[in-house]
Design a protein around this motif. Structure first.
Motif, PDB file in Angstrom:
ATOM      1  N   LEU A  23       0.826  -1.212   0.000  1.00  0.00           N
ATOM      2  CA  LEU A  23       0.000   0.000   0.000  1.00  0.00           C
ATOM      3  C   LEU A  23       0.858   1.258   0.000  1.00  0.00           C
ATOM      4  CD1 LEU A  23      -2.853  -0.912   2.543  1.00  0.00           C
ATOM      5  CD2 LEU A  23      -2.854  -1.127   0.053  1.00  0.00           C
ATOM      6  N   VAL A  24       1.971   1.203   0.746  1.00  0.00           N
ATOM      7  CA  VAL A  24       2.759   2.426   0.954  1.00  0.00           C
ATOM      8  C   VAL A  24       3.328   2.963  -0.360  1.00  0.00           C
ATOM      9  CG1 VAL A  24       4.957   1.261   1.516  1.00  0.00           C
ATOM     10  CG2 VAL A  24       4.454   3.517   2.486  1.00  0.00           C
ATOM     11  N   GLU A  25       3.667   2.030  -1.294  1.00  0.00           N
ATOM     12  CA  GLU A  25       4.306   2.453  -2.556  1.00  0.00           C
ATOM     13  C   GLU A  25       3.325   3.213  -3.452  1.00  0.00           C
ATOM     14  OE1 GLU A  25       3.669  -0.611  -1.633  1.00  0.00           O
ATOM     15  OE2 GLU A  25       5.507  -1.786  -1.401  1.00  0.00           O
ATOM     16  N   ARG A  26       2.033   3.018  -3.255  1.00  0.00           N
ATOM     17  CA  ARG A  26       1.033   3.642  -4.139  1.00  0.00           C
ATOM     18  C   ARG A  26      -0.071   4.285  -3.297  1.00  0.00           C
ATOM     19  NH1 ARG A  26      -3.175  -0.219  -5.149  1.00  0.00           N
ATOM     20  NH2 ARG A  26      -2.814  -2.040  -3.871  1.00  0.00           N
ATOM     21  N   ARG A  27       0.389   5.021  -2.284  1.00  0.00           N
ATOM     22  CA  ARG A  27      -0.569   5.545  -1.316  1.00  0.00           C
ATOM     23  C   ARG A  27      -1.608   6.483  -1.941  1.00  0.00           C
ATOM     24  NH1 ARG A  27       1.898   8.804   3.380  1.00  0.00           N
ATOM     25  NH2 ARG A  27       0.922  10.667   2.559  1.00  0.00           N
ATOM     26  N   ASP A  28      -1.156   7.371  -2.849  1.00  0.00           N
ATOM     27  CA  ASP A  28      -2.103   8.331  -3.438  1.00  0.00           C
ATOM     28  C   ASP A  28      -3.232   7.605  -4.170  1.00  0.00           C
ATOM     29  OD1 ASP A  28      -0.623  10.351  -2.391  1.00  0.00           O
ATOM     30  OD2 ASP A  28       0.328  10.951  -4.285  1.00  0.00           O
ATOM     31  N   GLU A  29      -2.838   6.560  -4.917  1.00  0.00           N
ATOM     32  CA  GLU A  29      -3.816   5.780  -5.673  1.00  0.00           C
ATOM     33  C   GLU A  29      -4.776   5.039  -4.715  1.00  0.00           C
ATOM     34  OE1 GLU A  29      -2.363   3.016  -9.019  1.00  0.00           O
ATOM     35  OE2 GLU A  29      -2.920   1.625  -7.428  1.00  0.00           O
ATOM     36  N   VAL A  30      -4.205   4.475  -3.661  1.00  0.00           N
ATOM     37  CA  VAL A  30      -5.015   3.736  -2.680  1.00  0.00           C
ATOM     38  C   VAL A  30      -6.030   4.666  -2.006  1.00  0.00           C
ATOM     39  CG1 VAL A  30      -4.832   2.631  -0.396  1.00  0.00           C
ATOM     40  CG2 VAL A  30      -3.334   1.896  -2.269  1.00  0.00           C
ATOM     41  N   LEU A  31      -5.582   5.856  -1.661  1.00  0.00           N
ATOM     42  CA  LEU A  31      -6.492   6.820  -1.029  1.00  0.00           C
ATOM     43  C   LEU A  31      -7.550   7.296  -2.022  1.00  0.00           C
ATOM     44  CD1 LEU A  31      -3.988   8.900   1.140  1.00  0.00           C
ATOM     45  CD2 LEU A  31      -5.629   7.188   1.933  1.00  0.00           C
ATOM     46  N   ALA A  32      -7.148   7.483  -3.285  1.00  0.00           N
ATOM     47  CA  ALA A  32      -8.111   7.912  -4.305  1.00  0.00           C
ATOM     48  C   ALA A  32      -9.183   6.848  -4.526  1.00  0.00           C
ATOM     49  CB  ALA A  32      -7.379   8.219  -5.615  1.00  0.00           C
ATOM     50  N   HIS A  33      -8.774   5.572  -4.570  1.00  0.00           N
ATOM     51  CA  HIS A  33      -9.745   4.472  -4.703  1.00  0.00           C
ATOM     52  C   HIS A  33     -10.756   4.520  -3.564  1.00  0.00           C
ATOM     53  CE1 HIS A  33      -6.802   1.617  -7.063  1.00  0.00           C
ATOM     54  NE2 HIS A  33      -7.301   2.576  -7.821  1.00  0.00           N
ATOM     55  N   ALA A  34     -10.235   4.695  -2.354  1.00  0.00           N
ATOM     56  CA  ALA A  34     -11.113   4.689  -1.170  1.00  0.00           C
ATOM     57  C   ALA A  34     -12.110   5.845  -1.247  1.00  0.00           C
ATOM     58  CB  ALA A  34     -10.269   4.777   0.099  1.00  0.00           C
ATOM     59  N   ARG A  35     -11.612   7.018  -1.541  1.00  0.00           N
ATOM     60  CA  ARG A  35     -12.494   8.193  -1.601  1.00  0.00           C
ATOM     61  C   ARG A  35     -13.532   8.033  -2.697  1.00  0.00           C
ATOM     62  NH1 ARG A  35      -6.981  11.574  -0.824  1.00  0.00           N
ATOM     63  NH2 ARG A  35      -6.928  11.504   1.464  1.00  0.00           N
ATOM     64  N   ALA A  36     -13.132   7.435  -3.831  1.00  0.00           N
ATOM     65  CA  ALA A  36     -14.071   7.247  -4.945  1.00  0.00           C
ATOM     66  C   ALA A  36     -15.214   6.308  -4.564  1.00  0.00           C
ATOM     67  CB  ALA A  36     -13.332   6.702  -6.162  1.00  0.00           C
ATOM     68  N   ARG A  37     -14.975   5.427  -3.600  1.00  0.00           N
ATOM     69  CA  ARG A  37     -16.034   4.506  -3.181  1.00  0.00           C
ATOM     70  C   ARG A  37     -16.738   4.987  -1.913  1.00  0.00           C
ATOM     71  NH1 ARG A  37     -15.389  -1.658  -3.846  1.00  0.00           N
ATOM     72  NH2 ARG A  37     -17.641  -1.377  -3.852  1.00  0.00           N
TER      73      ARG A  37
END
Ligand SMILES: [Zn+2]
Ligand SMILES: [Zn+2]
Length: 258
Positions: free
Chosen positions: A14-28
């Motif tokens: 998760l740490v390597e792609r944190r921005d993407e992971v957070l964006a996925h979460a917010r989008a859902r």
């Protein structure tokens, strides 16, 4: 509103792609994530993430697996770090007799020092318990006798009877993606009858991706899949389950409302 009450954003995967992971979460629709510490070397990182992201908060604590390696982390140290405005809970701590990575007496001592920190700060303790429910219940009860403290049993997989003990002690119960697994019958029965006002939902990401994401690294976005499963299981409207469990999250981790 939807809260992931337990994830590890600073873990590999998760740490390597944190921005993407957070964006996925917010989008859902995920509006709150609690980033959980498991060892002292992570404390700076989880706090820094919580400083940078308005919808992420942090805990400080030592996982039972790591108890042996942290003989010097005592109540005073936990209380000191918990003073940070973005640290909203203590843990994760508890007992894990499934893996037994740490000596059991060390696990118990560490668990009690975390409970003392929860009592002193008023911040909830995030309890990890696996194959250790009798000792966990005994310690939670005995410590409650010394003075109240709030908490949650995270990634609940214990017996239905243990759920009642936790509820009697005033604890919240957090259900992970395990509930979506086909063979999780007992957990499904417990999750179906938990009072809505004590229910939380979590991913424990990057672990335990729920159906239909099994085999992938878990991420906070998937709390939406577990919420959908639970709404169906409990016969509640999805939006109500999401908002009620998010309200519970902010009620328990009250520092998130500051
Ligand atoms: Zn855990
Ligand atoms: Zn965890």
């Amino acid at each position: 509103m939807l809260a992931d009450s337990h994830c590890h954003l600073n873990y590999k995967g998760l740490v390597e792609r944190r921005d993407e992971v957070l964006a996925h979460a917010r989008a859902r629709g995920v509006t709150a994530m609690l980033n959980i510490a498991t060892r002292e070397s992570e404390w700076d990182d989880v706090v820094a993430t919580a400083e940078q992201e308005p919808d992420v908060w942090a805990t400080v604590g030592i996982h039972p697996h790591e108890a042996d390696k942290h003989p010097d982390v005592d109540t005073a140290k936990l209380v000191g770090r918990a003073a940070h405005p973005r640290v909203v809970g203590i843990g994760e701590s508890g007992l894990d007799y499934y893996y037994d990575h740490s000596d059991r007496d060390r696990q118990k001592a560490s668990f009690r020092s975390h409970i003392a920190a929860a009592r002193e700060t008023g911040l909830p303790i995030v309890v990890h318990t696996r194959d250790a429910e009798d000792d966990t219940a005994a310690i939670l009860r005995e410590e409650m006798g010394k003075g109240p403290y709030p908490g949650v049993i995270h990634c609940f997989t214990a017996s239905d009877a243990f759920a009642d003990i936790a509820l009697d002690l005033g604890f919240y119960i957090s259900i992970s993606g395990i509930v979506t697994f086909k063979n999780a019958r007992e957990l499904q029965a417990t999750a179906a009858r938990l009072p809505i006002e004590r229910l939380l939902i979590e991913t424990d990401a990057p672990f335990l991706a729920p159906v239909p994401h099994r085999g992938k690294p878990g991420e906070p976005a998937f709390v939406a899949d577990t919420a959908a499963y639970l709404a169906n299981l409990r016969g509640e409207p999805l939006d109500e389950l999401c908002s009620r469990t998010a309200e519970n999250f902010h009620a328990l981790f009250a520092k998130t409302r500051a």
